[in-house]
Write a protein that holds these residues in place. Structure first.
Motif, PDB file in Angstrom:
ATOM      1  N   ASP A 242     -49.668   5.972  25.414  1.00 28.53           N
ATOM      2  CA  ASP A 242     -48.598   6.921  24.766  1.00 28.53           C
ATOM      3  C   ASP A 242     -49.178   8.161  24.488  1.00 28.53           C
ATOM      4  N   HIS A 243     -49.372   9.067  25.588  1.00 25.61           N
ATOM      5  CA  HIS A 243     -50.093  10.362  25.622  1.00 25.61           C
ATOM      6  C   HIS A 243     -49.025  11.229  24.970  1.00 25.61           C
ATOM      7  N   ASN A 244     -47.645  11.166  25.163  1.00 27.74           N
ATOM      8  CA  ASN A 244     -46.580  12.075  24.885  1.00 27.74           C
ATOM      9  C   ASN A 244     -46.489  12.204  23.391  1.00 27.74           C
ATOM     10  N   GLU A 245     -47.170  11.075  22.514  1.00 27.83           N
ATOM     11  CA  GLU A 245     -47.232  10.820  21.331  1.00 27.83           C
ATOM     12  C   GLU A 245     -48.384  11.484  20.620  1.00 27.83           C
ATOM     13  N   GLY A 246     -49.305  12.166  21.377  1.00 29.98           N
ATOM     14  CA  GLY A 246     -50.345  12.969  21.022  1.00 29.98           C
ATOM     15  C   GLY A 246     -51.401  11.859  20.929  1.00 29.98           C
ATOM     16  N   ILE A 247     -51.619  10.745  21.273  1.00 27.01           N
ATOM     17  CA  ILE A 247     -52.423   9.568  21.336  1.00 27.01           C
ATOM     18  C   ILE A 247     -53.335   9.790  22.320  1.00 27.01           C
ATOM     19  N   SER A 248     -54.589   9.415  22.032  1.00 22.36           N
ATOM     20  CA  SER A 248     -55.655   9.389  22.900  1.00 22.36           C
ATOM     21  C   SER A 248     -56.755   8.100  22.539  1.00 22.36           C
ATOM     22  N   ILE A 260     -54.887  10.140  17.010  1.00 19.14           N
ATOM     23  CA  ILE A 260     -53.379  10.569  17.012  1.00 19.14           C
ATOM     24  C   ILE A 260     -53.716  11.998  16.483  1.00 19.14           C
ATOM     25  N   SER A 261     -53.344  13.159  17.364  1.00 21.33           N
ATOM     26  CA  SER A 261     -53.479  14.727  16.855  1.00 21.33           C
ATOM     27  C   SER A 261     -52.817  14.985  15.701  1.00 21.33           C
ATOM     28  N   SER A 262     -51.526  14.513  15.391  1.00 18.90           N
ATOM     29  CA  SER A 262     -50.404  14.979  14.356  1.00 18.90           C
ATOM     30  C   SER A 262     -49.744  13.824  13.960  1.00 18.90           C
ATOM     31  N   VAL A 263     -49.939  13.055  12.917  1.00 23.05           N
ATOM     32  CA  VAL A 263     -49.239  11.771  12.591  1.00 23.05           C
ATOM     33  C   VAL A 263     -47.885  12.258  12.023  1.00 23.05           C
ATOM     34  N   SER A 264     -47.203  11.426  11.967  1.00 20.97           N
ATOM     35  CA  SER A 264     -45.736  11.377  11.264  1.00 20.97           C
ATOM     36  C   SER A 264     -45.373  10.033  10.556  1.00 20.97           C
ATOM     37  N   VAL A 265     -44.576  10.205   9.583  1.00 16.26           N
ATOM     38  CA  VAL A 265     -44.408   9.191   8.794  1.00 16.26           C
ATOM     39  C   VAL A 265     -43.902   7.850   9.599  1.00 16.26           C
ATOM     40  N   ARG A 266     -43.111   8.031  10.786  1.00 16.79           N
ATOM     41  CA  ARG A 266     -42.787   6.937  11.334  1.00 16.79           C
ATOM     42  C   ARG A 266     -43.931   6.280  12.130  1.00 16.79           C
ATOM     43  N   GLN A 267     -44.953   6.864  12.008  1.00 13.14           N
ATOM     44  CA  GLN A 267     -46.426   6.158  12.799  1.00 13.14           C
ATOM     45  C   GLN A 267     -47.069   5.355  11.829  1.00 13.14           C
ATOM     46  N   SER A 268     -46.392   5.245  10.462  1.00 10.52           N
ATOM     47  CA  SER A 268     -47.200   4.209   9.367  1.00 10.52           C
ATOM     48  C   SER A 268     -46.916   2.821  10.017  1.00 10.52           C
ATOM     49  N   VAL A 285     -52.136   1.355   7.716  1.00 11.76           N
ATOM     50  CA  VAL A 285     -52.073   2.993   7.774  1.00 11.76           C
ATOM     51  C   VAL A 285     -50.494   3.325   7.038  1.00 11.76           C
ATOM     52  N   THR A 286     -50.830   4.255   6.164  1.00 13.23           N
ATOM     53  CA  THR A 286     -49.585   4.671   5.356  1.00 13.23           C
ATOM     54  C   THR A 286     -49.716   6.203   5.785  1.00 13.23           C
ATOM     55  N   ILE A 287     -48.235   6.701   6.153  1.00 11.11           N
ATOM     56  CA  ILE A 287     -48.484   8.041   6.301  1.00 11.11           C
ATOM     57  C   ILE A 287     -47.545   8.827   5.234  1.00 11.11           C
ATOM     58  N   LEU A 288     -48.047   9.884   4.546  1.00 12.55           N
ATOM     59  CA  LEU A 288     -47.536  10.530   3.402  1.00 12.55           C
ATOM     60  C   LEU A 288     -46.332  11.579   3.979  1.00 12.55           C
ATOM     61  N   ALA A 289     -45.406  11.845   3.446  1.00 14.71           N
ATOM     62  CA  ALA A 289     -44.440  13.041   3.965  1.00 14.71           C
ATOM     63  C   ALA A 289     -44.665  14.351   3.558  1.00 14.71           C
ATOM     64  N   GLU A 290     -45.537  14.483   2.864  1.00 14.39           N
ATOM     65  CA  GLU A 290     -46.017  15.928   2.348  1.00 14.39           C
ATOM     66  C   GLU A 290     -46.558  16.953   3.610  1.00 14.39           C
TER      67      GLU A 290
END
Length: 342
Positions: A242-248, A260-268, A285-290
């Motif tokens: 999933d390279h389009n998601e910034g995943i390597s 993951i270069s830049s995570v988002s809340v939906r990637q929790s 993994v928990t991603i906070l929204a701040e």
């Protein structure tokens, strides 16, 4: 007169004895010459001169010398054969220990010296406990019904390695590579099979801020070879590509690293490291929204969690667990310094 007569008789007897002795000596010489002459005639079919006789004697001596040399050569050959019988035909060391993890492909070494008289090479699993001796291969043919075993097909015919693919925990034990010569020779190879597993470094629950960099490191434990693949899963989805998601994903002999270069809340969610033929490992993994937050709230190396103050709407900082203490202190300090009414 009688004395003279006796003296004449004695002289005649002495002369007669000398004559007989000379005649006897001559007869003996004649007999010896006839004997050697007959021997030479039988060997050559005719008469020979004195020179020919010398050559014949020299030839006999040479024949005796050649026969002696042949005896020495035969003795040397026999000695070499005896030494070869006492020498090992195996180039591979005896009592070798091979480590392998369950599910992998492993090879047990059995190499012989080139051009050695090794006969037929066989592999067998030695008895242990209630398990009897099990004959596995004869030559390059499989004897057992277990198709996981085979002889590696080498370019040269001095390698008779036993291939097991895949290896299981039950395959642990001592294996014998034997040559059917007289007397038989063999070497022992001990196989130790262990269960490899994956381990994601750090705690099982990780917290990151949104738009920060996420990195998970998966280490391979007790692995004896690199697996064919290492897949990463987000919940039930494989995300290696999933390279389009910034995943390597980066792999090496020690394991795999998910970034993951830049995570988002939906990637929790649940993240799993799954190597082939190994036990997997997972973390939450928990991603906070701040926004505009530092990177991961958790130090992966130490496993310690770093508490970052949260900023509420309007720019006011919220200190959970500290607000009530601050209010109480502000309220009680004036009471402590107020003068008494008396």
């Amino acid at each position: 007169m009688l004395y003279q007569l006796l003296l004449v008789v004695a002289l005649l007897q002495i002369q007669k004895l000398d004559c007989w002795e000379t005649k006897l000596r001559h007869q003996r010489k004649h007999i010896n010459d006839d004997f050697y002459h007959d021997e030479e005639s039988e060997a050559t079919g005719g008469h020979r001169s004195q020179t020919d006789t010398r050559k014949l004697v020299r030839g006999h001596r040479q024949d005796r010398g050649g026969h002696h040399k042949q005896q020495l050569e035969d003795n040397r050959v026999r000695t070499k054969e005896d030494e070869n019988k006492n020498m090992s035909i195996f180039r591979s060391a005896n009592n070798t220990i091979v480590m392998a993890h369950a599910g992998s492909r492993t090879s047990l070494p059995c190499q012989i010296f080139k051009d050695s008289q090794h006969g037929v090479i066989t592999w067998g699993l030695l008895p242990e406990g209630d398990r009897p001796y099990t004959l596995l291969t004869v030559g390059d043919s499989l004897y057992t019904d277990n198709l996981r075993f085979s002889i590696e097909k080498p370019i040269r015919h001095d390698h008779w390695n036993l291939l097991i693919n895949p290896v299981t925990l039950a395959d642990s034990g001592e294996y014998e590579c034997q040559a059917t010569i007289h007397p038989p020779q063999s070497i022992i190879v001990k196989l130790v099979v262990q269960e490899a597993y994956a381990e994601i470094i750090g705690t099982k629950e990780k917290v990151f801020k949104s738009e920060s960099k996420l990195q998970l490191v998966c280490a391979l434990k007790q692995a004896t070879s690199k697996p064919e693949f290492i897949f990463w899963y987000h919940n039930d989805r494989m995300i290696n590509y999933d390279h389009n998601e910034g995943i390597s994903v980066a792999e090496d002999m020690s394991g795999s690293t998910l970034t993951i270069s830049s995570v988002s809340v939906r990637q929790s969610g649940n993240y799993t490291c799954q190597p082939s033929n190994m036990k997997s490992d997972s973390v939450i993994v928990t991603i906070l929204a701040e926004n505009k937050s530092p990177n991961a709230l958790q130090d992966k190396a130490s496993g310690n969690t770093v508490v970052i103050p949260q900023v509420a709407a309007g720019g006011n900082m919220i200190l959970p667990g500290y607000s009530l203490v601050l209010i109480v202190v502000v309220y009680l300090v004036p009471l402590a310094v107020r003068p008494s009414s008396t």
